[in-house]
Scaffold this motif. Structure first.
Motif, PDB file in Angstrom:
ATOM      1  N   GLY A 122       0.780  -1.228   0.000  1.00 58.77           N
ATOM      2  CA  GLY A 122       0.000   0.000   0.000  1.00 58.77           C
ATOM      3  C   GLY A 122       0.808   1.272   0.000  1.00 58.77           C
ATOM      4  N   TYR A 123       2.144   1.150  -0.123  1.00 62.70           N
ATOM      5  CA  TYR A 123       2.987   2.340  -0.162  1.00 62.70           C
ATOM      6  C   TYR A 123       3.060   2.895  -1.590  1.00 62.70           C
ATOM      7  CZ  TYR A 123       4.764   0.953   4.457  1.00 62.70           C
ATOM      8  OH  TYR A 123       4.887   0.618   5.779  1.00 62.70           O
ATOM      9  N   PRO A 124       3.239   4.203  -1.725  1.00 62.09           N
ATOM     10  CA  PRO A 124       3.413   4.781  -3.067  1.00 62.09           C
ATOM     11  C   PRO A 124       4.669   4.221  -3.732  1.00 62.09           C
ATOM     12  CG  PRO A 124       2.985   6.494  -1.437  1.00 62.09           C
ATOM     13  CD  PRO A 124       3.239   5.232  -0.674  1.00 62.09           C
ATOM     14  N   LYS A 125       4.597   4.061  -5.040  1.00 57.57           N
ATOM     15  CA  LYS A 125       5.707   3.518  -5.822  1.00 57.57           C
ATOM     16  C   LYS A 125       6.248   4.624  -6.714  1.00 57.57           C
ATOM     17  CE  LYS A 125       3.028   0.526  -7.695  1.00 57.57           C
ATOM     18  NZ  LYS A 125       1.805   1.056  -7.021  1.00 57.57           N
ATOM     19  N   ILE A 126       7.527   4.945  -6.533  1.00 54.39           N
ATOM     20  CA  ILE A 126       8.119   6.021  -7.320  1.00 54.39           C
ATOM     21  C   ILE A 126       8.662   5.527  -8.652  1.00 54.39           C
ATOM     22  CG2 ILE A 126      10.416   5.830  -6.251  1.00 54.39           C
ATOM     23  CD1 ILE A 126      10.530   8.937  -6.398  1.00 54.39           C
ATOM     24  N   ALA A 127       9.102   4.281  -8.697  1.00 50.58           N
ATOM     25  CA  ALA A 127       9.704   3.749  -9.924  1.00 50.58           C
ATOM     26  C   ALA A 127       9.768   2.231  -9.846  1.00 50.58           C
ATOM     27  CB  ALA A 127      11.099   4.335 -10.133  1.00 50.58           C
ATOM     28  N   THR A 128      10.214   1.619 -10.934  1.00 51.12           N
ATOM     29  CA  THR A 128      10.381   0.168 -11.008  1.00 51.12           C
ATOM     30  C   THR A 128      11.703  -0.133 -11.710  1.00 51.12           C
ATOM     31  OG1 THR A 128       8.002  -0.235 -11.113  1.00 51.12           O
ATOM     32  CG2 THR A 128       9.426  -1.993 -11.895  1.00 51.12           C
ATOM     33  N   VAL A 129      12.509  -1.007 -11.124  1.00 55.78           N
ATOM     34  CA  VAL A 129      13.751  -1.435 -11.762  1.00 55.78           C
ATOM     35  C   VAL A 129      13.409  -2.219 -13.031  1.00 55.78           C
ATOM     36  CG1 VAL A 129      15.860  -2.808 -11.504  1.00 55.78           C
ATOM     37  CG2 VAL A 129      14.941  -1.549  -9.538  1.00 55.78           C
ATOM     38  N   ILE A 130      14.056  -1.890 -14.133  1.00 55.69           N
ATOM     39  CA  ILE A 130      13.750  -2.594 -15.377  1.00 55.69           C
ATOM     40  C   ILE A 130      14.230  -4.044 -15.287  1.00 55.69           C
ATOM     41  CG2 ILE A 130      13.906  -0.432 -16.673  1.00 55.69           C
ATOM     42  CD1 ILE A 130      16.530  -1.473 -17.895  1.00 55.69           C
ATOM     43  N   ASP A 131      13.596  -4.917 -16.058  1.00 52.56           N
ATOM     44  CA  ASP A 131      13.888  -6.345 -15.991  1.00 52.56           C
ATOM     45  C   ASP A 131      15.366  -6.633 -16.255  1.00 52.56           C
ATOM     46  OD1 ASP A 131      12.803  -9.163 -15.877  1.00 52.56           O
ATOM     47  OD2 ASP A 131      13.695  -9.190 -17.876  1.00 52.56           O
ATOM     48  N   ALA A 132      15.972  -5.912 -17.186  1.00 47.94           N
ATOM     49  CA  ALA A 132      17.373  -6.155 -17.532  1.00 47.94           C
ATOM     50  C   ALA A 132      18.325  -5.881 -16.376  1.00 47.94           C
ATOM     51  CB  ALA A 132      17.771  -5.306 -18.739  1.00 47.94           C
ATOM     52  N   ASP A 133      17.899  -5.046 -15.412  1.00 47.02           N
ATOM     53  CA  ASP A 133      18.792  -4.635 -14.322  1.00 47.02           C
ATOM     54  C   ASP A 133      18.442  -5.236 -12.969  1.00 47.02           C
ATOM     55  OD1 ASP A 133      20.057  -3.162 -16.227  1.00 47.02           O
ATOM     56  OD2 ASP A 133      19.778  -1.211 -15.282  1.00 47.02           O
ATOM     57  N   ILE A 134      17.424  -6.107 -12.928  1.00 46.96           N
ATOM     58  CA  ILE A 134      17.065  -6.743 -11.656  1.00 46.96           C
ATOM     59  C   ILE A 134      18.254  -7.511 -11.085  1.00 46.96           C
ATOM     60  CG2 ILE A 134      15.763  -8.681 -10.703  1.00 46.96           C
ATOM     61  CD1 ILE A 134      14.121  -6.259 -10.621  1.00 46.96           C
ATOM     62  N   GLY A 135      18.954  -8.250 -11.952  1.00 47.66           N
ATOM     63  CA  GLY A 135      20.113  -9.007 -11.483  1.00 47.66           C
ATOM     64  C   GLY A 135      21.222  -8.111 -10.969  1.00 47.66           C
ATOM     65  N   LEU A 136      21.447  -6.975 -11.626  1.00 46.10           N
ATOM     66  CA  LEU A 136      22.460  -6.026 -11.164  1.00 46.10           C
ATOM     67  C   LEU A 136      22.095  -5.482  -9.786  1.00 46.10           C
ATOM     68  CD1 LEU A 136      22.969  -4.053 -14.507  1.00 46.10           C
ATOM     69  CD2 LEU A 136      24.508  -5.769 -13.517  1.00 46.10           C
ATOM     70  N   MET A 137      20.808  -5.207  -9.591  1.00 45.94           N
ATOM     71  CA  MET A 137      20.341  -4.737  -8.288  1.00 45.94           C
ATOM     72  C   MET A 137      20.583  -5.794  -7.219  1.00 45.94           C
ATOM     73  SD  MET A 137      18.654  -2.000  -7.006  1.00 45.94           S
ATOM     74  CE  MET A 137      19.115  -1.874  -5.277  1.00 45.94           C
ATOM     75  N   ALA A 138      20.270  -7.042  -7.555  1.00 51.46           N
ATOM     76  CA  ALA A 138      20.426  -8.135  -6.595  1.00 51.46           C
ATOM     77  C   ALA A 138      21.869  -8.328  -6.166  1.00 51.46           C
ATOM     78  CB  ALA A 138      19.895  -9.435  -7.201  1.00 51.46           C
ATOM     79  N   GLN A 139      22.831  -8.023  -7.038  1.00 51.70           N
ATOM     80  CA  GLN A 139      24.242  -8.279  -6.753  1.00 51.70           C
ATOM     81  C   GLN A 139      24.921  -7.166  -5.963  1.00 51.70           C
ATOM     82  OE1 GLN A 139      25.380 -11.085  -6.981  1.00 51.70           O
ATOM     83  NE2 GLN A 139      24.324 -12.172  -8.623  1.00 51.70           N
ATOM     84  N   ILE A 140      24.212  -6.084  -5.660  1.00 50.47           N
ATOM     85  CA  ILE A 140      24.804  -5.027  -4.826  1.00 50.47           C
ATOM     86  C   ILE A 140      24.953  -5.537  -3.396  1.00 50.47           C
ATOM     87  CG2 ILE A 140      24.445  -2.698  -3.877  1.00 50.47           C
ATOM     88  CD1 ILE A 140      22.957  -2.059  -6.492  1.00 50.47           C
TER      89      ILE A 140
END
Length: 307
Positions: free
Chosen positions: A252-270
């Protein structure tokens, strides 16, 4: 194969469980689904074949049959018996040999893929472990010492390697449904400042902290609605949360953006304590980035079949 020791979070994951979110069942699956696909492509597997996902920590395995395997995702210090082995290479092991994953040198989530895959039951059309509900994978839990996993087929493939994608802390996002509900200064801060990954982060969500909080133009009451991996929610304190593979099905929280599918893995590896920075792209750029990632996997699979 037998698990000898583990002090990391190791579980069985594939590309995830889809089509059941309306029933409250999340996707689960690999945090870095591109790394999983790369490993399976290198081993001539179906791209959603379940593998062992390891987050940080150590894992020691003894092979009980001849197998071909590879490591992808986080770059691990790894040894087959006493010989150092690299990530993103197809390796052969003989029955009785021991594989030891000591520590990730770079990244967070590594994938141990086997040619032919593991003999894992499919539940709701997926072999992924749903850790919260306790089903799927290996008895619905993290792997433990003395667990035994059966490899479907013994194998011995030619040894080859591929180049992994270069890591980056710049994560591409597209505007989400409540983007315009945030102040102009919040929109600027979202992409201009660095966000540090907090140690309270996990497979459910990555909690980020920045110097400037993200404020709404006015208080906003929202009913719970469907959410998915990659969506960036902003709780009242103004510090964003990126929903990850085990994220809830509604929020129920506001969503400012969404990580694109191509970069989900890059996000996970941080890694914990490291920072990332967001950059806005449009849907066409997001689509092209996904096509590029898919082309990378296609090339690996083609190369793998030639050898």
């Amino acid at each position: 194969m037998k698990i000898l020791t583990t002090n990391g979070m190791a579980s069985i994951q594939d590309l995830g469980r889809f089509g059941y979110r309306s029933m409250g069942v999340g996707r689960s699956g690999a945090m870095d689904h591109w790394a999983l696909q790369a490993g399976n492509a290198l081993l001539k597997n179906e791209r959603d074949e379940p593998a062992i996902e390891l987050a940080m920590g150590e894992l020691t395995i003894q092979f009980e049959e001849d197998v071909s395997f590879c490591l992808t995702g986080a770059l691990y210090e790894a040894y087959l018996d006493n010989k150092r082995i690299p990530s993103y290479w197809r390796i052969n092991a003989k029955a009785g040999q021991t594989l030891k994953l000591l520590r990730p040198i770079e990244g967070m989530y590594a994938y141990l893929c086997m040619h032919g895959g593991f003999d894992i039951a499919s539940i709701l059309q997926s072999g992924s472990t749903n850790l919260k509900a306790g089903f799927g994978g290996f008895n619905g839990r993290y792997l433990q010492a003395d667990d035994r996993l059966k490899v479907k087929v013994p194998s011995h493939l030619p040894i080859i390697g591929v180049t992994p994608l270069a890591p980056t802390n710049t994560i591409r996002v597209i505007k989400s449904s409540e983007y315009d509900c945030f102040t102009a200064s919040a929109q600027t801060a979202f992409v201009s400042q660095s966000w540090q990954l907090q140690t309270s982060s996990n497979r459910m969500g990555y909690r980020l902290a920045g110097e400037l909080s993200l404020e709404l133009t006015e208080p906003k009451e929202m009913s719970s609605h469907g959410v998915d991996m990659g969506m960036i929610q902003v709780p009242p304190q103004g510090q964003p949360i990126v929903l990850m593979a085990d994220g809830q099905t509604t929020g129920g929280y506001p969503k400012i953006a969404t990580v694109i599918d191509a970069d989900i893995g890059l996000m996970a590896q941080i890694r914990f304590g490291k920072t990332c920075q967001f950059t806005l792209v449009d849907s066409e750029q997001a689509y092209r980035a996904r096509q590029n990632q898919q082309h990378y996997i296609d090339q690996i699979q083609e190369y793998g079949y030639e050898h």
